[in-house]
Design an enzyme around this catalytic site. Sequence first.
Site, PDB file in Angstrom:
ATOM      1  N   GLY A 261       0.766  -1.266  -0.065  1.00 44.36           N
ATOM      2  CA  GLY A 261       0.020  -0.050   0.024  1.00 44.36           C
ATOM      3  C   GLY A 261       1.049   1.176   0.043  1.00 44.36           C
ATOM      4  O   GLY A 261       1.913   1.318  -0.249  1.00 44.36           O
ATOM      5  N   CYS A 262       0.337   2.095   0.650  1.00 40.97           N
ATOM      6  CA  CYS A 262       1.081   3.594   0.543  1.00 40.97           C
ATOM      7  C   CYS A 262       2.460   3.177   1.481  1.00 40.97           C
ATOM      8  O   CYS A 262       2.192   2.941   2.337  1.00 40.97           O
ATOM      9  CB  CYS A 262       0.243   4.554   1.199  1.00 40.97           C
ATOM     10  N   PHE A 263       3.697   3.694   0.824  1.00 42.77           N
ATOM     11  CA  PHE A 263       4.756   3.256   1.690  1.00 42.77           C
ATOM     12  C   PHE A 263       5.121   4.238   2.889  1.00 42.77           C
ATOM     13  O   PHE A 263       6.022   3.559   3.616  1.00 42.77           O
ATOM     14  CB  PHE A 263       6.106   3.319   0.498  1.00 42.77           C
TER      15      PHE A 263
ATOM     16  N   PRO B 179       4.173   1.637   6.263  1.00 44.12           N
ATOM     17  CA  PRO B 179       4.822   0.244   6.124  1.00 44.12           C
ATOM     18  C   PRO B 179       6.561   0.777   6.448  1.00 44.12           C
ATOM     19  O   PRO B 179       7.138  -0.262   7.327  1.00 44.12           O
ATOM     20  CB  PRO B 179       4.633  -0.366   4.926  1.00 44.12           C
TER      21      PRO B 179
END
Length: 200
Positions: A5-7, A10
Site C-alpha cells: 500500500g502507501c509506503f 509500512p
Amino acid sequence: PFGAGCFWAPAESLAKLEGVTDTAAGYTGRKDVASPPSYDSVCYGRDWVEAVRVTYDDDVVRYEELLEAFFERQASVVGSRQYGSFVFPADGEQERVAREWLAAGEAAGRRNGNGFDVRNTRIEDPTRFFRAEEYHQNYWPKLRAKAAAALVLLAISSGVGGFVPAEFEDQVFTVTNGLVLAGVLYTFLERKLDKSVVEM
C-alpha cells in the site's frame, strides 16, 4: 522490497522490528526503466509499485519473519498496482521462502487483522529499486513533529495559557503566524522541488 500500500506507514512500522537496520520508501516493479521515476509519474502511471526496501541483520530476524510483518502491516488496495501487495525477493532463496509462505497462507485462507486476503499478494521478480524523494522518507515522524510545532505556535499566538504579556500579543501573533505560513510554504515547495530519486 515489499509493496504494502502507501509506503509511508509500512516504512515506519517495519523499521521498528528488531533486526531491521534501515527501511527506504521507494519505487520498483517496472521492468523497462530508462530513467528514475518521479512521484507524479508513479501516481499517474500504471507500472510502478510503492514499496519499502528493508535492510536487516539475518542473525537477528529471518526472512519469514519479515514476510509475516509485511503481511500484518498491509494497507494494500486490491486491483491497484501502485498500492498493491507485492513481494520482490532479492534472490532464489528468498523467492523459495516467499513462495512457500504464500502457498501456506493461501491454503489456510489467511487474512490479516485488516481483513486483507493473502491471495491478493503477488510475488514478482526483482526490478530496479529507486529510493523515493527525501520528503517520503520517515514521513510520519517528520509530519508529527511539524504538526506539533504548528499547534504550539498557534496556541501561543491565540493566547492560550496566557504565555504572552498583553503588550506583546500583536507582535507574537504576527511572528507565530508567519512561522506557520513559512512551514506550510516550505512543505509545498519541498514536494514541488525535491527530485532526489536515486537507484539503490
